[in-house]
Design a protein around this motif. Sequence first.
Motif, short mmCIF file in Angstrom:
data_model
loop_
_atom_site.label_atom_id
_atom_site.label_comp_id
_atom_site.label_asym_id
_atom_site.label_seq_id
_atom_site.Cartn_x
_atom_site.Cartn_y
_atom_site.Cartn_z
N HIS A 8 -59.32 1.89 -26.43
CA HIS A 8 -58.20 1.83 -25.49
C HIS A 8 -57.82 3.23 -25.00
CE1 HIS A 8 -57.74 -2.39 -26.04
NE2 HIS A 8 -57.35 -2.32 -27.30
N ALA A 9 -57.85 4.20 -25.90
CA ALA A 9 -57.50 5.57 -25.52
C ALA A 9 -58.50 6.13 -24.50
CB ALA A 9 -57.44 6.47 -26.75
N THR A 10 -59.77 5.73 -24.63
CA THR A 10 -60.78 6.20 -23.68
C THR A 10 -60.46 5.73 -22.27
OG1 THR A 10 -62.51 6.24 -25.37
CG2 THR A 10 -63.24 6.14 -23.09
N TRP A 11 -59.94 4.50 -22.15
CA TRP A 11 -59.55 4.02 -20.81
C TRP A 11 -58.48 4.91 -20.20
CZ3 TRP A 11 -61.10 0.93 -17.04
CH2 TRP A 11 -60.18 0.63 -16.03
N HIS A 12 -57.51 5.31 -21.01
CA HIS A 12 -56.43 6.15 -20.49
C HIS A 12 -56.93 7.56 -20.22
CE1 HIS A 12 -53.22 3.18 -20.87
NE2 HIS A 12 -53.83 2.79 -21.97
N ALA A 13 -57.93 8.02 -20.97
CA ALA A 13 -58.56 9.30 -20.64
C ALA A 13 -59.22 9.21 -19.27
CB ALA A 13 -59.59 9.66 -21.72
N TYR A 14 -59.90 8.10 -19.01
CA TYR A 14 -60.52 7.89 -17.70
C TYR A 14 -59.48 7.87 -16.59
CZ TYR A 14 -62.22 5.16 -13.76
OH TYR A 14 -62.49 4.71 -12.50
#
Length: 265
Positions: free
Chosen positions: A254-260
């Motif tokens: 989920h954090a990777t999506w927000h990084a994107y």
Amino acid sequence: MAKTLLSIPETVPPLPKAVDHRRNLAANSAFGWLAAGWRDLWTDPFSSLAYGVGVAMLSLLVLVGMIQFDWVQVLFPALAGFLVVGPLLATGLYEKSRRLQAGERVSLVAMLFPTNGGAAHLLFVGAVLVTLMLVWMRAAVLLYALFFGWRPFPGADELFSLLFTTPTGVAMLVTGTAVGGLFAAFAFAISAFSIPMMLDKHSDAFSAMGLSMSLVWNNLPALLVWGALVMALTAASLLTGLIGMILIFPLLGHATWHAYMAVKG
């Protein structure tokens, strides 16, 4: 009678504009991405935790299979290779975060079978990542032969002392870490944002991987911190016997999506 020549004006196509992928992100931005991922995790937590259980069980089956088939010699490279294929396994978690952001309904079925990205392009990126992992495992076997010759693998009971108490073992660990770091860095660069990008913008695989590399390179301070956090949390999940992966893997996905979302512009 003089002939009148019609002059055709020359047309010059406009030059492509340079695209700046620098987002001027602070190095500690990664902690904000983790916080946003934590919120997504506990929004309809069943789907995320069930996803984490599935990934943990799959990883455990792979480890047990390697031990049963006496492939202990590639156990460490396989564990390190998990970081290479991890972004592919997290596709469903990206889809949940995308749906939450878009106000769409979230379900485990929608996470397991995302329809927003091109399946063929997702499979192509997955094939690239799996190939990288297999090449890394083969490189690890060659490194063992380079340092120890063609001597038989000593077995799991003697592996620790061989690697950590002998000069040759320490040298192999240092070299293997450096070589593995190159594989991991390349895999991280092409996969950090490519799969979320395909879910979000329906990009093709080549464009998504190329743009992911550019976004990582042009936002290096924040992405170095993010990469370190991913490695540390993944190591923590492995040290807990994969139990921690049930919570940590969905959090990172989920954090990777927000990084994107922070770098896509």
